[in-house]
Design a protein around this motif. Structure first.
Motif, mmCIF file in Angstrom:
data_model
loop_
_atom_site.group_PDB
_atom_site.id
_atom_site.type_symbol
_atom_site.label_atom_id
_atom_site.label_comp_id
_atom_site.label_asym_id
_atom_site.label_seq_id
_atom_site.Cartn_x
_atom_site.Cartn_y
_atom_site.Cartn_z
ATOM 1 N N LEU A 80 -6.845 -7.721 -5.501
ATOM 2 C CA LEU A 80 -8.133 -8.184 -4.999
ATOM 3 C C LEU A 80 -8.973 -7.048 -4.428
ATOM 4 O O LEU A 80 -10.095 -7.255 -3.989
ATOM 5 C CB LEU A 80 -7.896 -9.223 -3.882
ATOM 6 N N SER B 61 -2.435 -6.819 -2.771
ATOM 7 C CA SER B 61 -3.619 -6.345 -2.067
ATOM 8 C C SER B 61 -4.582 -5.670 -3.015
ATOM 9 O O SER B 61 -5.780 -5.864 -2.942
ATOM 10 C CB SER B 61 -3.204 -5.363 -0.968
ATOM 11 N N PHE C 139 -2.421 -5.868 3.193
ATOM 12 C CA PHE C 139 -2.489 -7.301 2.931
ATOM 13 C C PHE C 139 -1.603 -8.031 3.933
ATOM 14 O O PHE C 139 -0.380 -8.059 3.804
ATOM 15 C CB PHE C 139 -2.035 -7.617 1.505
ATOM 16 N N PHE D 223 -13.803 -15.808 2.084
ATOM 17 C CA PHE D 223 -12.528 -15.131 1.904
ATOM 18 C C PHE D 223 -12.185 -14.447 3.222
ATOM 19 O O PHE D 223 -12.875 -14.634 4.225
ATOM 20 C CB PHE D 223 -12.582 -14.140 0.734
ATOM 21 N N ASN D 224 -11.110 -13.699 3.213
ATOM 22 C CA ASN D 224 -10.549 -13.180 4.453
ATOM 23 C C ASN D 224 -11.559 -12.401 5.288
ATOM 24 O O ASN D 224 -11.616 -12.544 6.504
ATOM 25 C CB ASN D 224 -9.339 -12.296 4.134
ATOM 26 N N GLU E 170 -6.411 -15.518 -2.088
ATOM 27 C CA GLU E 170 -5.656 -14.744 -1.109
ATOM 28 C C GLU E 170 -4.491 -15.565 -0.562
ATOM 29 O O GLU E 170 -3.354 -15.092 -0.497
ATOM 30 C CB GLU E 170 -6.566 -14.314 0.037
#
Length: 613
Positions: free
Chosen positions: A13, A10, A580, A225-226, A159
């Motif tokens: 990133l 986690s 994460f 991304f997320n 990710e």
């Protein structure tokens, strides 16, 4: 101690996510113009928004024809190209050079009677080869942030590739080459079809990136991304969902511009924090979170949430990389392992005997990715092999005074502070003061003694299965007392094992999971960051609201990477850099929790019920 590899990744990133937080909702009108940069040398390289020039002349397909004329140096080939653009193309026999800066070689020599779509895949696979090769490589070998193709990898792929098993990635990640803008130039979409979570049956197509072709080179249109995620909505459209925190939500629907170089928003919604516990909601068709350029909506929180829930997320019609025949091996059901068993049975038996000794078995009772997180309570539980001569009456009296008890009911384990400090240094290479988890015993400073009262043992034997010795580091795969396979890594110095990590075997065997940062920085934003290291009291919980108590309780799960069925709870933890999400709620193994976590979960829950009465 818990599986901190989740937390470690986690943070790998975290800085990148933090930099992107303000852009999660497509802040400003510059959202369509992206820039590719490198992160600072102290962080993992991760791809941020890449630039797409908006200064190109907005002309029609004749420009592409003119370029083809110049590059082909053949009137016949140019005519054939023009016919291809109108789906009435004839065969052309012109030779072409295999150079991405020249004309589209495959287009020049393709059999054109099948039409543009038929020749696009082969032709544009050459143009998009650097992007495709980058994704093939990361699927096969993991991410190399210094690699020549690393700039093409979207953060969303980083990710996923770091927490989704390799066989699942191989079965779900692929690409689509198709003209989505209608300009005759096929775009490239790389994505993954993921099973919908708590939404319903079927798959949702997550888009890692979208490229178009300009001057015969791939040009990034957008990536995700997320916290800033694109989904395939079908018919050349994309749904978008972003988050900058509970009060800052963004979603909408877009398609590509006529020249394929940017997003055109059909709808874009966002929320703005009023800083009084409420949010205001806005709408525009610009893809910006600028309230001055948006219409303020007179809707409820539920209306806004329902609008977000209506986002279309369809399955992407992908060609899987593993099926494209270009280097991604079809998975056999096992993870591709760098690990190689290169130790003899006799060597493994010696190690097994030593790991099961009183001085070492405690290192195998909790997971840790960093020796700073070793659970020293487990290591020293029965003394770690140090002589137990019994405490003098003076020491026993001092112990009773420190605990407030009237008498000692069971045995005392007594270890000198010097022995503790020396042993920590020998087995980790670090000082005791650097440890995150102190020895939670009574410490008598006057005598420099650590003392614990208990009448049982935590001894649990393991069976060593295989091992690898590489560059002086051992990776030993063993089965623990619960029948689970784990891998412990250590070096050996002067006959003493110096431990580095203890992780599930599939992680221990895969170097891409190894953390490279100090995990002591992961607690920012946690309400009770040490609820996994001590028993809580009512004083710890006083002053918390009901919602804060609920969050504090679920922090215990969140630190393990457990996902949550409750949408708001999930969104809250996704705003935390240390969180994460890795494990589905129904798949989470409660046995991973340590004694403090189990007790504190129950304690907080009871306190919640108490204050509700």
């Amino acid at each position: 101690m818990k599986n901190h590899y989740i937390k470690a990744f986690s943070l790998t990133l975290a800085a990148v996510i933090a930099l992107n937080m303000t852009a999660c909702g497509k802040a400003g009108d510059d959202k369509a113009s992206n820039t590719q940069d490198e992160n600072s040398s102290t962080q993992e390289t991760a791809q941020e928004d890449s630039a797409v020039s908006e200064g190109k002349d907005d002309t029609d397909k004749d420009n592409a024809d003119a370029q083809a004329d110049a590059d082909s140096q053949s009137e016949d080939v140019a005519d054939a190209q023009n016919e291809a653009d109108t789906n009435s193309q004839e065969e052309t026999n012109a030779e072409s050079e295999n150079n991405s800066d020249d004309s589209l070689s495959t287009l020049d020599s393709a059999k054109n009677d099948a039409g543009t779509d038929a020749i696009s895949i082969a032709a544009y696979e050459e143009v998009y080869a650097p992007v495709l090769d980058a994704y093939r490589d990361i699927l096969k070998n993991g991410y190399d942030y210094e690699g020549p193709l690393s700039d093409y990898i979207a953060m969303g792929m980083l990710e996923d590739v770091n927490y989704v098993e390799k066989d699942i990635m191989n079965d779900t990640v692929g690409y689509l080459i198709k003209d989505l803008s209608g300009d005759g130039v096929p775009e490239l979409v790389v994505g993954r079809n993921r099973q919908k979570d708590f939404i319903g049956p079927g798959n949702e197509g997550i888009v890692y990136c979208c490229y178009t072709c300009k001057d015969n080179k791939p040009v990034l249109v957008f990536d995700g991304f997320n916290r800033s995620c694109y989904y395939w909505a079908g018919d050349g459209k994309f749904s978008y969902l972003g988050s900058g925190g509970i009060m800052y939500q963004y979603f909408g629907l877009c398609h590509l511009s006529d020249d394929g170089t940017k997003e055109v928003w059909e709808d874009f919604y966002f929320s703005e924090d009023n800083h009084d516990g409420t949010a205001s909601y806005y709408h525009n068709t610009l893809g910006t979170d600028d309230v001055d350029k948006s219409e303020k909506l007179d809707i409820t929180d539920m209306d806004f949430s329902n609008e977000e829930d209506s986002l279309v997320k369809e399955e992407l019609p992908l060609t899987l990389f593993k099926d494209s025949g270009d280097g991604v091996e079809a998975d056999s059901g096992e993870l591709t392992k760098v690990f190689k068993n290169n130790m003899s049975a006799a060597e493994l038996r010696v190690i097994e005997k030593k790991l099961n000794s009183i001085g070492y078995y405690g290192f195998l009772l909790r997971s840790f990715t960093d020796p700073h997180y070793i659970d020293w309570n487990e290591v020293f539980y029965t003394g770690a092999g140090f002589d137990q001569h019994g405490a003098t009456k003076e020491v026993r009296d001092a112990f009773l005074k420190a605990t407030g008890d009237d008498e000692i009911y069971t045995d005392l384990t007594v270890v000198s502070g010097k022995d503790v400090r020396d042993y920590v240094k020998k087995t980790t290479g670090f000082d005791y003061d650097e440890m995150v988890n102190d020895l939670d015993w009574v410490y008598l400073e006057k005598y420099d003694l650590f003392i614990s009262e208990h009448g049982d043992t935590n001894m649990a034997f393991v069976t060593v299965n295989e091992g690898m010795l590489e560059d002086g580091e051992y990776t030993i795969i063993y089965t623990n007392y619960e029948g689970e396979e784990y891998g412990v890594t250590f070096t050996e110095e002067n006959g003493t094992y110096r431990f580095k990590s203890n992780l599930p075997d599939y992680i221990a065997k895969n170097p891409s999971y190894e953390p490279d940062i100090d995990q002591s920085t992961i607690t920012e934003g946690q309400l009770i960051p040490d609820s996994d290291q001590r028993y809580l009291t009512e004083d710890d919980l006083k002053g918390f609201s009901e919602e804060e108590l609920r969050i504090a309780r679920n922090e215990i799960y969140a630190r393990w990477g457990r996902k949550f069925k409750d949408k708001k709870l999930q969104e809250y933890f996704e705003t935390m850099e240390w969180y994460f999400p890795m494990t589905e709620p129904d798949d989470f193994d409660e046995s991973l929790l340590n004694v403090y976590e189990k007790e504190n979960l129950d304690f907080i829950s009871k306190y919640e019920k108490k204050i509700k009465k």
